[in-house]
Design an enzyme around this catalytic site. Structure first.
Site, PDB file in Angstrom:
ATOM      1  CB  THR A 152     -14.913 -22.420  16.049  1.00  0.00           C
ATOM      2  OG1 THR A 152     -14.788 -23.490  17.013  1.00  0.00           O
ATOM      3  CG2 THR A 152     -14.655 -23.002  14.664  1.00  0.00           C
ATOM      4  N   GLY A 200     -17.612 -33.009  14.813  1.00  0.00           N
ATOM      5  CA  GLY A 200     -17.865 -33.079  16.249  1.00  0.00           C
ATOM      6  C   GLY A 200     -19.141 -33.882  16.488  1.00  0.00           C
ATOM      7  CE  LYS A 208     -13.314 -24.757   4.249  1.00  0.00           C
ATOM      8  NZ  LYS A 208     -13.318 -26.016   5.013  1.00  0.00           N
ATOM      9  CE1 TYR A 246     -16.451  -8.126 -32.863  1.00  0.00           C
ATOM     10  CE2 TYR A 246     -15.619  -6.298 -34.174  1.00  0.00           C
ATOM     11  CZ  TYR A 246     -16.032  -6.816 -32.958  1.00  0.00           C
ATOM     12  OH  TYR A 246     -16.039  -6.022 -31.838  1.00  0.00           O
ATOM     13  CB  ALA A 295     -10.843 -16.548  10.936  1.00  0.00           C
ATOM     14  NE  ARG A 346      -9.537 -30.571   6.217  1.00  0.00           N
ATOM     15  CZ  ARG A 346     -10.517 -30.821   7.102  1.00  0.00           C
ATOM     16  NH1 ARG A 346     -10.985 -32.056   7.228  1.00  0.00           N
ATOM     17  NH2 ARG A 346     -11.034 -29.866   7.830  1.00  0.00           N
ATOM     18  CG  ASN A 363     -13.795 -29.956   5.644  1.00  0.00           C
ATOM     19  OD1 ASN A 363     -13.715 -28.799   6.054  1.00  0.00           O
ATOM     20  ND2 ASN A 363     -14.565 -30.855   6.216  1.00  0.00           N
TER      21      ASN A 363
HETATM   22  C1  UD1 Z   1     -16.050 -27.552  13.288  1.00  0.00           C
HETATM   23  C2  UD1 Z   1     -16.648 -27.947  14.660  1.00  0.00           C
HETATM   24  C3  UD1 Z   1     -17.179 -29.371  14.572  1.00  0.00           C
HETATM   25  C4  UD1 Z   1     -18.186 -29.490  13.456  1.00  0.00           C
HETATM   26  C5  UD1 Z   1     -17.577 -29.014  12.120  1.00  0.00           C
HETATM   27  C6  UD1 Z   1     -18.652 -28.954  11.062  1.00  0.00           C
HETATM   28  C7  UD1 Z   1     -15.361 -26.764  16.382  1.00  0.00           C
HETATM   29  C8  UD1 Z   1     -14.313 -26.885  17.401  1.00  0.00           C
HETATM   30  N1  UD1 Z   1     -15.634 -27.850  15.665  1.00  0.00           N
HETATM   31  O1  UD1 Z   1     -14.929 -28.382  13.059  1.00  0.00           O
HETATM   32  O2  UD1 Z   1     -17.766 -29.744  15.810  1.00  0.00           O
HETATM   33  O3  UD1 Z   1     -18.639 -30.836  13.353  1.00  0.00           O
HETATM   34  O4  UD1 Z   1     -17.038 -27.691  12.266  1.00  0.00           O
HETATM   35  O5  UD1 Z   1     -18.081 -28.674   9.826  1.00  0.00           O
HETATM   36  O6  UD1 Z   1     -15.970 -25.730  16.243  1.00  0.00           O
HETATM   37  N2  UD1 Z   1     -12.793 -20.688  11.799  1.00  0.00           N
HETATM   38  C9  UD1 Z   1     -12.519 -19.422  12.255  1.00  0.00           C
HETATM   39  N3  UD1 Z   1     -11.441 -19.234  13.086  1.00  0.00           N
HETATM   40  C10 UD1 Z   1     -10.654 -20.272  13.480  1.00  0.00           C
HETATM   41  C11 UD1 Z   1     -10.952 -21.558  13.006  1.00  0.00           C
HETATM   42  C12 UD1 Z   1     -12.042 -21.741  12.174  1.00  0.00           C
HETATM   43  O7  UD1 Z   1     -13.213 -18.456  11.913  1.00  0.00           O
HETATM   44  O8  UD1 Z   1      -9.696 -20.025  14.222  1.00  0.00           O
HETATM   45  C13 UD1 Z   1     -13.920 -20.878  10.885  1.00  0.00           C
HETATM   46  C14 UD1 Z   1     -13.531 -21.528   9.564  1.00  0.00           C
HETATM   47  O9  UD1 Z   1     -13.233 -20.547   8.587  1.00  0.00           O
HETATM   48  C15 UD1 Z   1     -14.765 -22.329   9.217  1.00  0.00           C
HETATM   49  C16 UD1 Z   1     -15.395 -22.651  10.564  1.00  0.00           C
HETATM   50  O10 UD1 Z   1     -14.831 -21.754  11.491  1.00  0.00           O
HETATM   51  O11 UD1 Z   1     -15.697 -21.581   8.467  1.00  0.00           O
HETATM   52  C17 UD1 Z   1     -15.133 -24.089  10.989  1.00  0.00           C
HETATM   53  O12 UD1 Z   1     -13.743 -24.288  11.066  1.00  0.00           O
HETATM   54  P1  UD1 Z   1     -13.075 -25.683  10.696  1.00  0.00           P
HETATM   55  O13 UD1 Z   1     -11.624 -25.585  10.937  1.00  0.00           O
HETATM   56  O14 UD1 Z   1     -13.541 -26.144   9.387  1.00  0.00           O
HETATM   57  O15 UD1 Z   1     -13.704 -26.600  11.873  1.00  0.00           O
HETATM   58  P2  UD1 Z   1     -13.885 -28.162  11.830  1.00  0.00           P
HETATM   59  O16 UD1 Z   1     -12.632 -28.812  12.243  1.00  0.00           O
HETATM   60  O17 UD1 Z   1     -14.480 -28.553  10.545  1.00  0.00           O
HETATM   61 MG    MG Z   2     -14.816 -27.647   8.551  1.00  0.00          MG
END
Ligand code: UD1
Ligand code: MG
Length: 463
Positions: free
Chosen positions: A85, A149, A26, A374, A14, A19, A236
């Site tokens: 997430t 994380g 993405k 051709y 989602a 970035r 990212n």
């Molecule tokens: C997340 C983790 C982090 C981990 C990292 C690994 C959390 C809070 N953090 O951080 O611990 O080290 O991934 O890459 O989970 N997404 C949704 N809905 C949302 C937000 C994100 O479906 O509202 C999806 C994104 O499309 C993506 C994934 O969740 O595929 C991770 O989201 P992202 O924003 O990249 O999380 P990070 O900050 O990288």
């Molecule tokens: Mg990420």
């Protein structure tokens, strides 16, 4: 892989991926010929989850449509306005529960890890099932853990919780073991654990990572280290994308070199995952081997050649050319500078030479189209030779028409075949012929092209 029943898999897709600085989400960016989402879905699907859910929001319709095109049985879940997430998983679990109570294991994976493979996921699932834990997080150790994380453990090494970079104190920031955003939960443990999530954190988001801590109140939680760190590397931005693609491609090239393929320069040779190459084939620099391309033993490809879903039989040579959805027969000779568009069949020992373009052409064994021609929507028999600069005029502005030329035909230079037209076997055509009507076998055809000479003529400026 002895992975016991996986009741559901939830893929998080989602996010926008700000970035990437892109107009598209993405997860729809491409890695080695397939989108991130397609790759992760394929890896997860191979584990046979009872339900495969993909959570979408940013350009949700477009992402959902893509997901359905990769797997028609996918359940597309729309995340609401609440970010994070954790919220994504809440929305997915709500929708999955509507189809009846979930029991067994639930796999959760982010979708920005193009190299996440079935082996890694299977190993995680096996570890989880054997451990009896209520939740297991897939981890890796990074030299530079910035942005991830961190996995926080107690003095005995038990996993306590995950702390996001932006919420971490200095001792937590010093941890190099990180969360990959892939987990397996027991369904009942997950349902309870996500209930109490809140957004009291630096980013104001509902973190899935917090569910690990709540899961601890229900049952033991554990961590499993990914055997191959590349498999869990996240993308990212485009710098990371290029670096990961390069590292992966180098592995693919090394694999083929170990299988007996000569690759002169792995730095400039790009080979996609579904390509197959026979022993003693030679791949020269600047070559792109894409899709389901198959290259036979002792074939020579390149330099500077692109093959897309092409089949190149043994001992064929394809130099400085672009070839798509075309079968090149044994010991055929293609290039340099040949453009083979989809739908060609080139026989054994045939030739398509410099500045020759073909589309839906069937070229018999030993037939040669050496220069500047051709050939489209055409069947050419065996051991026929086509003179330089010959064109099949296949298009009348509305419809495409077919040209058939038999075996042992000698086509003179600069011929024009106005389709539909059929030329029999053993025919010879004169240079510059315009062939508009069928020609019977064993005949000669030429078209009158009167030559006029104006003696003593000079251009106006010279007069
Ligand atoms: C997340 C983790 C982090 C981990 C990292 C690994 C959390 C809070 N953090 O951080 O611990 O080290 O991934 O890459 O989970 N997404 C949704 N809905 C949302 C937000 C994100 O479906 O509202 C999806 C994104 O499309 C993506 C994934 O969740 O595929 C991770 O989201 P992202 O924003 O990249 O999380 P990070 O900050 O990288
Ligand atoms: Mg990420």
């Amino acid at each position: 892989m002895a992975s016991s029943a996986l009741s559901a898999a939830i893929i998080l897709a989602a996010g926008e991926g700000t970035r990437m600085k892109s107009s598209k989400p993405k997860v729809l960016h491409t890695f080695a010929g397939k989108t991130f989402l397609n790759r992760v879905m394929d890896s997860v699907t191979a584990l046979n989850p009872g339900t495969l859910a993909v959570v979408v929001r940013f350009q949700g319709e477009r992402v959902g449509e893509a997901a359905r095109s990769y797997n028609e049985h996918v359940t597309v879940v729309e995340q609401d306005d609440k970010p994070g997430t954790g919220r994504a998983v809440q929305c997915a679990m709500e929708q999955l529960a509507a189809n009846g109570e979930l029991t067994g294991s639930v796999l959760i994976a982010a979708s920005d890890m193009p190299l996440l493979d079935t082996e890694t996921l299977g190993a995680l699932l096996d570890f989880h099932n054997n451990s009896g834990h209520g939740a297991t997080v897939l981890t890796t150790v990074l030299d530079d853990p910035t942005g991830y994380g961190r996995i926080i453990r107690d003095s005995e090494g038990n996993v306590l919780r995950i702390v996001e970079q932006k919420d971490a104190n200095s001792s937590e920031l010093a941890v190099h073991e990180v969360n990959t955003s892939v987990y397996v939960f027991d369904a009942a443990v997950l349902s309870k654990a996500i209930k109490g999530l809140n957004s009291n954190n630096a980013q104001g988001e509902f973190y899935l990572t917090d569910a690990l801590e709540t899961a601890k109140q229900e049952s033991a939680v554990g961590a499993f280290a990914a055997p191959d760190p590349l498999s869990v590397e996240g993308v990212n931005d485009r710098v990371q994308l290029a670096a990961l693609a390069k590292a992966h491609n180098l592995r693919v090239c090394e694999h083929w070199m170990r299988e007996g393929v000569d690759i002169l320069d792995p730095q400039t040779t790009w080979i996609e995952d579904d390509v197959a190459i026979g022993r003693d084939a030679v791949i020269l620099p600047g070559s792109f081997l894409q899709g389901h391309t198959v290259i036979g033993e002792n074939a020579v490809v390149g330099p500077y050649t692109t093959l897309i879903d092409a089949v190149v039989d043994e001992e064929a040579v394809v130099e400085r050319s672009r070839v798509q959805e075309t079968h090149i027969g044994r010991a055929a000779n293609i290039g340099p500078w040949t453009y083979l568009r989809p739908g060609n069949e080139l026989g054994e020992g045939s030739k398509a030479g410099a500045f020759v373009e073909m589309k839906k052409a069937h070229i018999g064994n030993g037939t040669k189209v050496p220069h500047l021609s051709y050939v489209g929507d055409a069947d050419l028999g065996e051991h026929t030779n086509i003179g330089g600069g010959t064109i099949t005029a296949n298009y009348d502005g509305v419809h495409k028409h077919h040209t058939t030329i038999g075996s042992n035909v000698h086509v003179g230079a600069g011929n024009l075949f106005v389709a539909p037209v059929t030329v029999g076997d053993g025919v010879t055509t004169g240079a510059g012929s315009v062939v508009r009507h069928d020609v019977p076998s064993d005949s000669m055809v030429y078209s009158e092209n009167t030559q006029h000479v104006v003696e003593g003529w000079k251009p106006e400026w010279e007069r």
